[in-house]
Design a protein around this motif. Structure first.
Motif, mmCIF file in Angstrom:
data_model
loop_
_atom_site.group_PDB
_atom_site.id
_atom_site.type_symbol
_atom_site.label_atom_id
_atom_site.label_comp_id
_atom_site.label_asym_id
_atom_site.label_seq_id
_atom_site.Cartn_x
_atom_site.Cartn_y
_atom_site.Cartn_z
ATOM 1 N N ASP A 35 13.182 -1.836 19.965
ATOM 2 C CA ASP A 35 13.369 -2.580 18.728
ATOM 3 C C ASP A 35 12.025 -2.674 18.011
ATOM 4 O O ASP A 35 10.970 -2.515 18.613
ATOM 5 N N PHE A 36 12.082 -2.973 16.705
ATOM 6 C CA PHE A 36 10.848 -3.114 15.938
ATOM 7 C C PHE A 36 10.946 -4.333 15.022
ATOM 8 O O PHE A 36 11.938 -4.507 14.321
ATOM 9 N N LEU A 37 9.894 -5.139 15.042
ATOM 10 C CA LEU A 37 9.806 -6.272 14.132
ATOM 11 C C LEU A 37 9.338 -5.799 12.759
ATOM 12 O O LEU A 37 8.513 -4.888 12.648
ATOM 13 N N LEU A 38 9.848 -6.439 11.717
ATOM 14 C CA LEU A 38 9.415 -6.179 10.346
ATOM 15 C C LEU A 38 8.483 -7.313 9.940
ATOM 16 O O LEU A 38 8.909 -8.463 9.824
ATOM 17 N N VAL A 39 7.225 -6.984 9.725
ATOM 18 C CA VAL A 39 6.205 -8.004 9.468
ATOM 19 C C VAL A 39 5.723 -7.944 8.021
ATOM 20 O O VAL A 39 5.701 -8.958 7.329
ATOM 21 N N GLU A 40 5.345 -6.764 7.565
ATOM 22 C CA GLU A 40 4.826 -6.616 6.210
ATOM 23 C C GLU A 40 5.964 -6.681 5.191
ATOM 24 O O GLU A 40 7.126 -6.466 5.517
ATOM 25 N N SER A 41 5.602 -6.972 3.928
ATOM 26 C CA SER A 41 6.622 -6.996 2.871
ATOM 27 C C SER A 41 7.208 -5.611 2.642
ATOM 28 O O SER A 41 8.361 -5.464 2.246
ATOM 29 N N THR A 42 6.408 -4.567 2.888
ATOM 30 C CA THR A 42 6.901 -3.186 2.886
ATOM 31 C C THR A 42 6.499 -2.539 4.200
ATOM 32 O O THR A 42 5.305 -2.447 4.502
ATOM 33 N N CYS A 43 7.475 -2.131 4.985
ATOM 34 C CA CYS A 43 7.233 -1.516 6.293
ATOM 35 C C CYS A 43 7.612 -0.039 6.224
ATOM 36 O O CYS A 43 8.760 0.299 5.911
ATOM 37 N N SER A 44 6.661 0.836 6.505
ATOM 38 C CA SER A 44 6.926 2.269 6.490
ATOM 39 C C SER A 44 7.243 2.746 7.907
ATOM 40 O O SER A 44 6.685 2.251 8.886
ATOM 41 N N ILE A 45 8.160 3.709 7.997
ATOM 42 C CA ILE A 45 8.610 4.258 9.271
ATOM 43 C C ILE A 45 8.433 5.765 9.242
ATOM 44 O O ILE A 45 8.827 6.417 8.274
ATOM 45 N N GLY A 46 7.850 6.324 10.297
ATOM 46 C CA GLY A 46 7.691 7.764 10.332
ATOM 47 C C GLY A 46 6.874 8.252 11.504
ATOM 48 O O GLY A 46 6.531 7.490 12.407
ATOM 49 N N ARG A 47 6.569 9.557 11.463
ATOM 50 C CA ARG A 47 5.882 10.218 12.566
ATOM 51 C C ARG A 47 4.366 10.054 12.479
ATOM 52 O O ARG A 47 3.654 10.196 13.472
ATOM 53 N N SER A 48 3.848 9.789 11.279
ATOM 54 C CA SER A 48 2.413 9.682 11.084
ATOM 55 C C SER A 48 1.885 8.359 11.639
ATOM 56 O O SER A 48 2.571 7.325 11.610
ATOM 57 N N TYR A 49 0.647 8.383 12.115
ATOM 58 C CA TYR A 49 0.025 7.183 12.665
ATOM 59 C C TYR A 49 -0.297 6.156 11.583
ATOM 60 O O TYR A 49 -0.644 5.015 11.897
ATOM 61 N N GLU A 50 -0.196 6.536 10.318
ATOM 62 C CA GLU A 50 -0.463 5.605 9.230
ATOM 63 C C GLU A 50 0.694 4.632 9.002
ATOM 64 O O GLU A 50 0.535 3.655 8.272
ATOM 65 N N ASN A 51 1.849 4.888 9.600
ATOM 66 C CA ASN A 51 3.022 4.048 9.365
ATOM 67 C C ASN A 51 2.920 2.731 10.129
ATOM 68 O O ASN A 51 2.232 2.621 11.143
ATOM 69 N N ASP A 52 3.658 1.734 9.627
ATOM 70 C CA ASP A 52 3.753 0.459 10.333
ATOM 71 C C ASP A 52 4.561 0.620 11.615
ATOM 72 O O ASP A 52 4.295 -0.041 12.618
ATOM 73 N N ILE A 53 5.583 1.471 11.558
ATOM 74 C CA ILE A 53 6.418 1.754 12.733
ATOM 75 C C ILE A 53 6.308 3.246 13.034
ATOM 76 O O ILE A 53 6.699 4.080 12.220
ATOM 77 N N LEU A 54 5.766 3.561 14.192
ATOM 78 C CA LEU A 54 5.522 4.948 14.582
ATOM 79 C C LEU A 54 6.644 5.445 15.486
ATOM 80 O O LEU A 54 6.971 4.813 16.490
ATOM 81 N N LEU A 55 7.242 6.589 15.126
ATOM 82 C CA LEU A 55 8.278 7.227 15.928
ATOM 83 C C LEU A 55 7.811 8.635 16.264
ATOM 84 O O LEU A 55 7.730 9.493 15.381
#
Length: 329
Positions: A35-55
């Protein structure tokens, strides 16, 4: 960046989330994923390490999608992916956005095209504090008070209108599950006069909230985001998992019609600005990705095309001007 939330969350006085305070959660449909918590007002999801949620998945785009909280009750998902982002069976489409409601199932890859063990599916849920804040500004109660998002793609999700729902193998139940491992009346969901939601176990093989067995004849209070299993998921194959993720439904605030010359309230301004700026932000993000250098070859591309920065600025200004014309019209 894997995060493990703790439930239930204690009731607190509603307030705006801070930078470090989560307001929502993505509950994984696949028990093998986190599971992933949503903390920022805009949460980015993706493969790059720059994302808030890394997959870390080759089929996931570097920036796959973004989830935005514009204000209380105003949530949006934006698609930037190559392989698609879906709400249930509805593909959003690259460069497009959709309103997001608690209980919606988000698929980062179409579930029918990947093995069940690789399904990247999540249920969007609000945390208790955000729900309390939303309830405080909503004047009318929603006809649907809860939603059960199914783990198994064979089972449909359930929108709960009545105060009591029964699940089991018998066709007399509100929801019939024709499986020999499911009891005739397996469990019941109900809401009491105080608005509290409970699950009551009537099964032989067990009803679980997370890893906790309720026990036949017992009941347990549930909150938004809880997983309810009709059989223990660790003892069966993933494709046989039966259960739901519960989300409490609260309708977003509706704003009354204003008389001519009246100023809109602050919340309405935020909502309208959010709607008007979404397409512009999406276009700018696509332009940025278009001119970004893939696989760390930025220096090579700069040498081949030294005017790429100027081209990006011109393209961004052109899209922004077109969007402003559309808004003013």
């Amino acid at each position: 960046m894997t995060q493990t939330p703790t439930f239930p969350i204690e009731d607190q006085i509603p307030s705006e989330p801070t930078d470090n305070e989560p307001w929502g959660i993505l509950r994984s449909i696949n028990p093998l994923h986190d599971d992933f918590l949503l903390v920022e007002s805009t949460c980015s999801i993706g493969r790059s390490y720059e994302n808030d949620i890394l997959l870390e998945d080759a089929k996931i785009s570097k920036i796959h999608c973004k989830i935005t909280r514009a204000s209380v009750g105003q949530y949006m998902i934006q698609d930037f992916s190559s392989n698609g982002t879906y709400i249930d069976d509805d593909k959003i489409g690259k460069g497009q956005s959709r309103r997001l409601h608690p209980g919606d199932k988000i698929y980062l890859l179409f579930y029918a095209k990947v093995p069940k063990v690789e399904i990247r599916g999540y249920v969007f849920c609000l945390l208790e504090k955000e729900l309390l804040q939303l309830k405080s500004i909503v004047k009318t109660e929603s006809r649907v008070w809860g939603k059960l998002a199914s783990f198994n793609i064979v089972l449909d999700s359930v929108s709960m209108v009545d105060n009591s729902y029964s699940f089991g193998r018998d066709i007399k139940n509100n929801v019939c599950i024709p499986d020999i491992k499911i009891s005739s009346v397996h469990c019941k969901f109900f809401r009491d006069e105080k608005g509290q939601i409970f699950v009551e176990d009537h099964s032989s093989n067990g009803t679980f909230v997370g890893d906790e067995l309720i026990g036949k004849g017992n009941r347990k209070k549930i909150v938004s985001g809880d997983r309810i299993y009709f059989l223990h998921y660790r003892k069966i194959a993933i494709e046989e998992t039966m259960g739901f993720i519960f989300t409490e439904v609260v309708e977003p605030p509706s704003y009354p019609k204003r008389r001519r010359g009246e100023e809109p309230i602050e919340e309405e301004k935020v909502s309208k600005e959010f709607d008007n700026q979404t397409k512009k932000q999406l276009k700018q993000e696509i332009v940025r990705q278009k001119f970004s250098i893939q696989d760390g070859n930025r220096d090579n591309e700069e040498n081949e095309n030294p005017n790429w920065i100027q081209n990006e600025r011109i393209e961004t200004q052109r899209l922004g001007s077109r969007e402003n014309v559309g808004v003013n019209a």
